[in-house]
Design an enzyme around this catalytic site. Structure first.
Site, PDB file in Angstrom:
ATOM      1  N   ASP A  47       4.920  -4.624  -4.897  1.00 27.78           N
ATOM      2  CA  ASP A  47       5.939  -3.805  -4.393  1.00 27.78           C
ATOM      3  C   ASP A  47       6.094  -2.630  -5.215  1.00 27.78           C
ATOM      4  O   ASP A  47       5.905  -2.836  -6.482  1.00 27.78           O
ATOM      5  CB  ASP A  47       7.129  -4.440  -4.092  1.00 27.78           C
ATOM      6  CG  ASP A  47       8.388  -3.750  -3.146  1.00 27.78           C
ATOM      7  OD1 ASP A  47       7.707  -3.031  -2.498  1.00 27.78           O
ATOM      8  OD2 ASP A  47       9.463  -4.113  -2.888  1.00 27.78           O
ATOM      9  N   LEU A  58     -12.048 -19.555  -7.127  1.00 26.26           N
ATOM     10  CA  LEU A  58     -10.551 -19.029  -6.508  1.00 26.26           C
ATOM     11  C   LEU A  58     -10.438 -18.952  -5.140  1.00 26.26           C
ATOM     12  O   LEU A  58     -11.416 -18.167  -4.307  1.00 26.26           O
ATOM     13  CB  LEU A  58     -10.518 -17.840  -7.345  1.00 26.26           C
ATOM     14  CG  LEU A  58      -9.101 -16.849  -7.045  1.00 26.26           C
ATOM     15  CD1 LEU A  58      -7.810 -17.665  -7.475  1.00 26.26           C
ATOM     16  CD2 LEU A  58      -9.260 -15.362  -7.491  1.00 26.26           C
ATOM     17  N   GLU A  66       6.642  -7.025   9.486  1.00 31.89           N
ATOM     18  CA  GLU A  66       7.344  -5.924   9.510  1.00 31.89           C
ATOM     19  C   GLU A  66       7.070  -4.566   9.139  1.00 31.89           C
ATOM     20  O   GLU A  66       7.550  -3.297   9.370  1.00 31.89           O
ATOM     21  CB  GLU A  66       8.702  -5.975   8.447  1.00 31.89           C
ATOM     22  CG  GLU A  66       9.869  -7.221   9.101  1.00 31.89           C
ATOM     23  CD  GLU A  66       9.040  -8.548   9.175  1.00 31.89           C
ATOM     24  OE1 GLU A  66       8.397  -8.878   7.742  1.00 31.89           O
ATOM     25  OE2 GLU A  66       9.227  -9.523   9.601  1.00 31.89           O
ATOM     26  N   HIS A  70      -0.417   3.562  -2.476  1.00 25.40           N
ATOM     27  CA  HIS A  70      -1.173   2.247  -2.069  1.00 25.40           C
ATOM     28  C   HIS A  70      -2.593   2.244  -2.734  1.00 25.40           C
ATOM     29  O   HIS A  70      -2.854   1.294  -3.054  1.00 25.40           O
ATOM     30  CB  HIS A  70      -1.227   2.429  -0.677  1.00 25.40           C
ATOM     31  CG  HIS A  70       0.007   2.265   0.051  1.00 25.40           C
ATOM     32  ND1 HIS A  70       1.016   1.205  -0.298  1.00 25.40           N
ATOM     33  CD2 HIS A  70       0.641   2.913   1.069  1.00 25.40           C
ATOM     34  CE1 HIS A  70       2.196   1.272   0.398  1.00 25.40           C
ATOM     35  NE2 HIS A  70       2.118   2.116   1.419  1.00 25.40           N
TER      36      HIS A  70
END
Ligand code: IPE
Ligand code: IPE
Ligand code: MG
Length: 252
Positions: A30, A141, A77, A47
């Site tokens: 975030d 991973l 959302e 971004h």
């Protein structure tokens, strides 16, 4: 601090430096919007810079031989954002897979997409399916990428699957237990989240891994995601090592 390519490199830690490492790390990436604003750039640039952080975080997680990393890339959302911003994020999804898939596959990383892919444009959906198919047999991973993901939507999906199994006579209602639910989540077979990190100082889950975070340790570093460095990551992992996990019991 350079834009796009991260050039400043300081000493990073290796697995042996840690007394205790989480098996499963989950990250809410975030602060891209605030980072862009701070630098007077378009949100898309925020971004894009965030993807650079992501690359380094994935690499370091793999180097440390942590079993699973789950990253929140796009929530159910996030469709509420402007058409331009959603478009920029969709483009970044394509760019990310195109530039990273070879290296990730080479490193034996298994990619899983958590979330309903049906809502994505055809091109994006194809790339996501291709990445999952190509790396599905890898044993290193596990990289869970949450796209159009919501914790509640995931639980609704699990509830439907259980109801269907009961209806089909494959499952007895009295046999439904916590494992029955875990087995029907996107993360089936993976350990629960040990450490959840959310950058940018916000302290909420925003519908992320509601079931899997039941006993996670939480860390909320103030740094915005594009500025989150491998050293910040090491610091978080060290802080995790110092946490006392009780799981409801008492320490002897
Ligand atoms: C997180 O950064 C990335 C996504 C939600 C895709 P934000 O875009 O939410 O950044 P802020 O919260 O506006 O700073
Ligand atoms: C959560 O961040 C989603 C991702 C990081 C992908 P948001 O920035 O969308 O969450 P809220 O709206 O601040 O809760
Ligand atoms: Mg945000």
């Amino acid at each position: 601090m350079g834009i796009f390519k991260k050039t400043v490199r300081r000493a990073v830690m290796v697995r042996e430096d840690f007394q205790k490492l989480p098996r499963h790390v989950a990250i809410i990436m975030d602060g891209n919007g605030r980072w862009a604003k701070k630098h007077k750039l378009n949100v898309a640039m925020g971004h894009r810079q965030g993807v650079e952080t992501l690359r380094e975080v994935i690499r370091h997680t793999d180097d440390l031989k942590i079993e699973a990393l789950t990253i929140y890339a796009f929530s159910t959302e996030n469709w509420n954002r402007s058409k331009e911003e959603v478009g920029a994020l969709m483009q970044l999804i394509l760019d990310f897979f195109k530039s990273e898939i070879d290296e990730l596959d080479e490193k034996n990383v298994r990619i899983l997409i958590l979330g309903d892919k049906a809502l994505f444009p055809d091109k994006q959906r194809e790339v996501l399916i291709e990445a999952e198919n190509r790396t599905g047999g890898n044993t290193g991973l596990t990289l869970n990428i949450c796209l159009n993901y919501g914790g509640r939507a995931e639980l609704v999906r699990a509830a439907k699957a259980i109801a269907q199994d009961v209806k089909d006579g494959k499952l007895n209602v009295n046999d439904v237990n916590e494992q029955t639910i875990s087995d029907r989540l996107y993360t089936t077979g993976q350990p629960d989240v040990d450490l959840m990190i959310r950058t940018s100082g916000e302290m909420r889950l925003s519908n992320f891994l509601l079931y899997q975070c039941a006993y996670a340790e939480f860390l909320f570093p103030k740094v915005l995601w594009p500025d989150f460095s491998v050293q910040d990551y090491d610091e978080a992992l060290m802080a995790y090592g110092g946490r006392e996990r009780r799981f409801g019991g008492r320490l002897r």
